[in-house]
Design a protein around this motif. Structure first.
Motif: not given
Length: 381
Positions: A163-188
């Motif tokens: 969980f600790g290492f698998g959740g790491l991500a790098r956010g970039r300028t001009g890019r966004a992440w769209v998250l979902g869970l079980f088919g529902r939108y959870r946030g950006t």
């Protein structure tokens, strides 16, 4: 028989003689035996009834016809405004909002704790090499072996590390992440740098920078109905990542459809037109912006960059353009010749070099016109 006089409505106050049988009135059978029947005065039978209130009559207006002098009918000839095209609506709950996110240091710390737990569990079970134990300055292990407690410790520490290492991500300028869970939108996630996201949430990366889309030649029409081919440059970006990602599949394909629909309703200036294309670009931008707003896209400009005639009318319009240019050239040349002849005749007459009558003047004008036209014509091959 008795006669009684009473005013008549037809005589305007004059008295009229009406024969009445008094015996028939007095001795006739009573309709109601229990009540006393009274005589009705005769003059009340001819009382003037009140006139009903006058009804206002509206003047009828007939439809107008040329040459008849009739008044136009109100509302006739006005074209009802076309109903506005409904804009497609999306799910009101599908609106971009921030997703739960932690700093990347939290993920690194959790992963390190999980890895350390795995190492300590191995030392506890006696599976850690002596060299590694000495390097980590751990005491000698009792070597109890792998039991239920050791397996549970391995599972917990391994899950924490994943969980600790698998959740790491790098956010970039001009890019966004769209998250979902079980088919529902959870946030950006629009943050930059090292982040920790829930690894159980699927991620979709989307570009939110300003982009240009250059279309292929698309069909259009001029104000006169002439078929054209237009290449359009669209400046756009993603405004709402939730609707743009989950509402449509392909952004450029959707833009193409909206631009084609706008070109079908807006006339485009033909090639070489004298009018400016600013009004056409503004109208296209307004229509396309209205169409793409519900799906989370933002359009800044829709500019026609190349306009040409359709292949089926290109040859005919080329000949027409050449003929128009030729006619314009002939008109300008004739104007210059006439001005030159007039200036020459005026100068000769003013200076007194020649004294011409009307006939000689006409001959001189004709000869000068022929000479100037022959001199201005380009020599042939």
């Amino acid at each position: 028989m008795t006669t009684t006089t009473s005013p008549s409505p037809e005589s305007d106050g004059c008295e009229a003689t009406i024969p009445i049988d008094v015996r028939a009135v007095r001795c006739g059978p009573r309709l109601i035996q229990n009540e006393v029947t009274k005589e009705i005065p005769v003059h009340l039978l001819f009382r003037d009834e009140p006139q009903p209130a006058p009804v206002p009559v509206r003047s009828a207006v007939v439809g107008s016809r040329r040459g008849t002098g009739e008044q136009p009918r109100p509302g006739r000839g006005r074209r009802a405004p076309a109903p506005a095209r409904p804009v497609p609506e999306m799910d009101p709950d599908l609106v971009e909002h921030p997703a739960p996110v932690l700093p990347g240091a939290a993920g690194v710390l959790a992963g390190a704790c999980g890895a350390a737990g795995c190492v300590l569990t191995s030392w506890w079970a006696g599976g850690l090499p002596d060299i590694a134990a000495e390097a980590l300055r751990l005491p000698a292990s009792a070597g109890t072996g792998l039991g239920g407690a050791q397996w549970a410790a391995y599972a917990g520490a391994g899950a924490l590390a994943l969980f600790g290492f698998g959740g790491l991500a790098r956010g970039r300028t001009g890019r966004a992440w769209v998250l979902g869970l079980f088919g529902r939108y959870r946030g950006t996630v629009r943050r930059t740098g090292l982040l920790w996201l829930n690894p159980l949430m699927p991620r979709r990366r989307i570009d939110v920078r300003l982009r240009h889309w250059r279309s292929e030649p698309m069909p259009a029409a001029a104000a006169g109905g002439v078929a054209l081919r237009v290449v359009v440059l669209v400046v756009w970006r993603v405004r709402d990542t939730a609707r743009a990602t989950l509402g449509i599949d392909d952004h450029e394909r959707y833009l193409r459809g909206c631009v084609e629909a706008a070109l079908a309703r807006v006339p485009v200036d033909p090639p070489g037109g004298a009018r400016e294309a600013t009004g056409t670009a503004d109208t296209l931008t307004r229509l396309v912006t209205r169409e793409v707003a519900p799906v989370g896209l933002e359009v800044f400009s829709v500019q026609p960059v190349r306009v040409e005639y359709a292949p089926e009318v290109a040859a005919a319009m080329h000949r027409r353009s050449v003929a128009a240019l030729d006619a314009q050239h002939r008109a300008s040349m004739l104007t210059s010749v006439v001005d030159s002849v007039e200036d020459t005749v005026t100068r000769l007459t003013t200076r007194g070099l020649v004294d011409l009558d009307d006939y000689e003047r006409k001959l001189l004008v004709r000869d000068l016109t022929v000479a100037f036209c022959a001199g201005g014509r380009e020599p042939g091959p």
